[in-house]
Design an enzyme around this catalytic site. Sequence first.
Site, PDB file in Angstrom:
ATOM      1  N   ASP A  78      -6.792  -0.964  -4.860  1.00  0.00           N
ATOM      2  CA  ASP A  78      -7.902  -0.634  -3.961  1.00  0.00           C
ATOM      3  C   ASP A  78      -8.799   0.444  -4.559  1.00  0.00           C
ATOM      4  OD1 ASP A  78      -6.761  -2.409  -2.123  1.00  0.00           O
ATOM      5  OD2 ASP A  78      -5.724  -0.808  -1.037  1.00  0.00           O
TER       6      ASP A  78
ATOM      7  N   ASP B 142       0.859  -1.186   0.000  1.00  0.00           N
ATOM      8  CA  ASP B 142       0.000   0.000   0.000  1.00  0.00           C
ATOM      9  C   ASP B 142       0.889   1.229   0.000  1.00  0.00           C
ATOM     10  OD1 ASP B 142      -2.425  -1.368   0.004  1.00  0.00           O
ATOM     11  OD2 ASP B 142      -2.566  -1.407   2.181  1.00  0.00           O
TER      12      ASP B 142
END
Length: 159
Positions: A126, A110
């Site tokens: 995402d 991330d």
Amino acid sequence: MLYILIAAAVCAADQLFKGWIVSAVPLHGHLDFIPGILNLTYFRNTGVAFSLFEDSTLLLTLFTAVMTVFLLIFLFKGKLTKLQRICLSAVLGGAVGNLIDRIARGYVVDMFETAFIDFAIFNIADIFIVTGGIAFCILYLIDAVNEEKAKKTESDDEK
């Protein structure tokens, strides 16, 4: 074929950006991306959104793989509009991008961290999963409402 190309493009963009983050930013380090708004922070997520189910990589990998198969079936066999299929292609590309991370790394990379609010760190996959999913739901609901209106109009016309 268009839908697989969209999914592949989303997945490729996700994987390329993750690769760059891993090579350019130290773990937990960050770069100002949009100062005061968005930072690029290298974070390893072994869970899902908001680090739920943390350290459940095998379970999440299996779940994502199964959902990917269902997405493919629904994408090609479901009674969907072109726009709905495009939305599902975005979701599919994001799901595969995160699945690749789970299989290859044991965690998801991330990198987007909001600087103005305490929020989960997220990635390109995402973004496409969430926006594609929301857009699909909106389009699906619109079609369902329009179909119900059409049935009601037919019913009223028969009376």
